[in-house]
Design an enzyme around this catalytic site. Structure first.
Site, short mmCIF file in Angstrom:
data_model
loop_
_atom_site.label_atom_id
_atom_site.label_comp_id
_atom_site.label_asym_id
_atom_site.label_seq_id
_atom_site.Cartn_x
_atom_site.Cartn_y
_atom_site.Cartn_z
N THR A 136 -29.13 87.77 23.95
CA THR A 136 -28.17 87.03 23.13
C THR A 136 -27.29 88.05 22.42
O THR A 136 -27.72 89.15 22.14
CB THR A 136 -28.86 86.12 22.09
OG1 THR A 136 -27.90 85.69 21.12
CG2 THR A 136 -30.00 86.81 21.39
N ASP A 189 -22.12 86.60 29.01
CA ASP A 189 -23.25 87.13 29.78
C ASP A 189 -24.23 86.04 30.22
O ASP A 189 -25.00 86.24 31.17
CB ASP A 189 -24.02 88.14 28.93
CG ASP A 189 -24.52 87.50 27.63
OD1 ASP A 189 -23.68 87.02 26.86
OD2 ASP A 189 -25.75 87.47 27.41
N THR A 207 -26.47 82.42 21.43
CA THR A 207 -26.94 81.76 22.64
C THR A 207 -28.30 81.20 22.26
O THR A 207 -28.89 81.67 21.30
CB THR A 207 -27.15 82.84 23.73
OG1 THR A 207 -26.01 83.67 23.77
CG2 THR A 207 -27.43 82.26 25.08
N ARG A 260 -12.95 81.80 29.06
CA ARG A 260 -13.81 82.96 28.86
C ARG A 260 -15.26 82.66 29.28
O ARG A 260 -15.79 81.60 29.01
CB ARG A 260 -13.74 83.34 27.37
CG ARG A 260 -14.61 84.52 26.97
CD ARG A 260 -15.92 84.09 26.38
NE ARG A 260 -16.69 85.22 25.89
CZ ARG A 260 -17.98 85.17 25.62
NH1 ARG A 260 -18.65 84.05 25.78
NH2 ARG A 260 -18.61 86.24 25.19
N1 GLY Z 1 -24.06 85.70 24.57
C1 GLY Z 1 -23.24 84.59 24.65
C2 GLY Z 1 -21.87 84.90 25.03
O1 GLY Z 1 -21.36 85.99 24.77
O2 GLY Z 1 -21.24 84.04 25.60
#
Ligand code: GLY
Length: 303
Positions: A235, A216, A185, A213
């Site tokens: 992240t 977070d 991220t 999908r």
């Molecule tokens: N941390 C980014 C994701 O899992 O989408």
């Protein structure tokens, strides 16, 4: 630089598990945030300047560098913003937009806080946000790596059988299997001279992942959080991060008075070392970074 500005802090990351070779991209993003602070003194504008810089960089898993879904054609992106003035906005699973973080900011001015999928895309059209549907060589190479890993015996997503992606396959085109699990991220946290805090994050999601999908990054308290005492961005593997409401949990430790470095380390230590996780945060007096992987990053502190 505005001479009347007082101290500020900017921390930027380019994703847990991404190479430190990309530090230059984070440094450019942090400078963009500092320039924005000099202009507007607005923590959220500054955080967004940093994240748009990384979305446009092409090397990070966000914006124009987002990972391809398993069909090798679709890109689904998530982003969010939050600040201590009460601005809160996010987009999830949005396709075909240039800067998801700017869309998240626009959602903060709408009647809602989170828009997803086709609705988010139509919202982008309604506000004339630029479209983006070019797939770069970098994205194609990353996709080929994921396919190779899925074809192997080592789980492409830690703790999940590669077969699970085949069993629940939900793309229209078939999976053509012939090393790399991407879940990074980008994020920025800012403490402005006026004491306000802001966070902005953006991601192309994880690879491999099923269509639709969401991780977070657009989930308040999981991938991001900002309050009167600081701002936190996470992240790593979203499926794991949400289980700990990671950003809000770390913010709670800041509220308790824990030193920032200690709070971030404690947050990362919640996870099995096989799970890539990273955190950045600013508080009233500190700025910190902690990750259990290499993580491109940059920090600017103006005392
Ligand atoms: N941390 C980014 C994701 O899992 O989408």
């Amino acid at each position: 630089m505005n001479k009347e500005m007082e101290g500020y802090a900017i921390v930027v990351h380019g994703g847990a598990g991404s190479p430190r070779d990309y530090d230059d991209g984070c440094e450019r993003a942090a400078r963009a945030a500092a320039d924005e602070l000099a202009l507007s003194s607005d923590a959220l504008e500054a955080a967004m300047a940093a994240v748009t810089t990384m979305e446009d960089d092409g090397r990070f898993n966000a914006g124009s560098g987002s990972v391809l879904c398993l069909d090798g054609a679709t890109v689904e992106m998530d982003a969010s913003v939050m600040d201590t003035r009460g601005r809160l906005g996010a987009v999830a699973c949005v396709q075909g937009v240039k800067n998801p973080v700017l869309l998240a900011r626009a959602v903060a001015d709408s009647p809602h806080w989170l828009l997803a999928g086709e609705g988010a895309r139509r919202f982008a059209d309604a506000i004339r946000h630029p479209t983006w549907d070019q797939i770069s060589e970098h994205q194609r190479e990353a996709h080929q790596k994921v396919l190779k890993e899925l074809a192997g015996t080592v789980p492409a997503m830690p703790g999940v059988s590669n077969q699970a992606f085949l069993r629940f396959w939900n793309y229209q085109s078939p999976l053509n299997l012939p090393e790399h699990m991407a879940c990074d991220t980008v994020g920025a946290v800012v403490r402005a001279p006026d004491g306000h805090f802001a966070v902005a994050v953006s991601t192309g999601g994880s690879a491999p992942s099923l269509l639709g999908r969401v991780g977070d990054s657009p989930i308040i308290g999981s991938g991001f959080y900002a309050g009167k005492l600081g701002a936190v961005a996470a992240t790593g593997i979203g499926e794991q991060i949400v289980r700990h409401l990671l950003a809000r949990t770390v913010y709670g430790w800041i509220e308790d008075g824990m030193p920032l470095e200690q709070a971030l380390k404690r947050g990362v230590d919640l996870f099995d070392p096989a799970i890539a996780v990273g955190l950045i945060a600013v508080s009233r007096t500190e700025a910190a970074v902690h990750a259990n992987r290499d993580m491109p990053q940059a920090t600017i502190i103006q005392p």
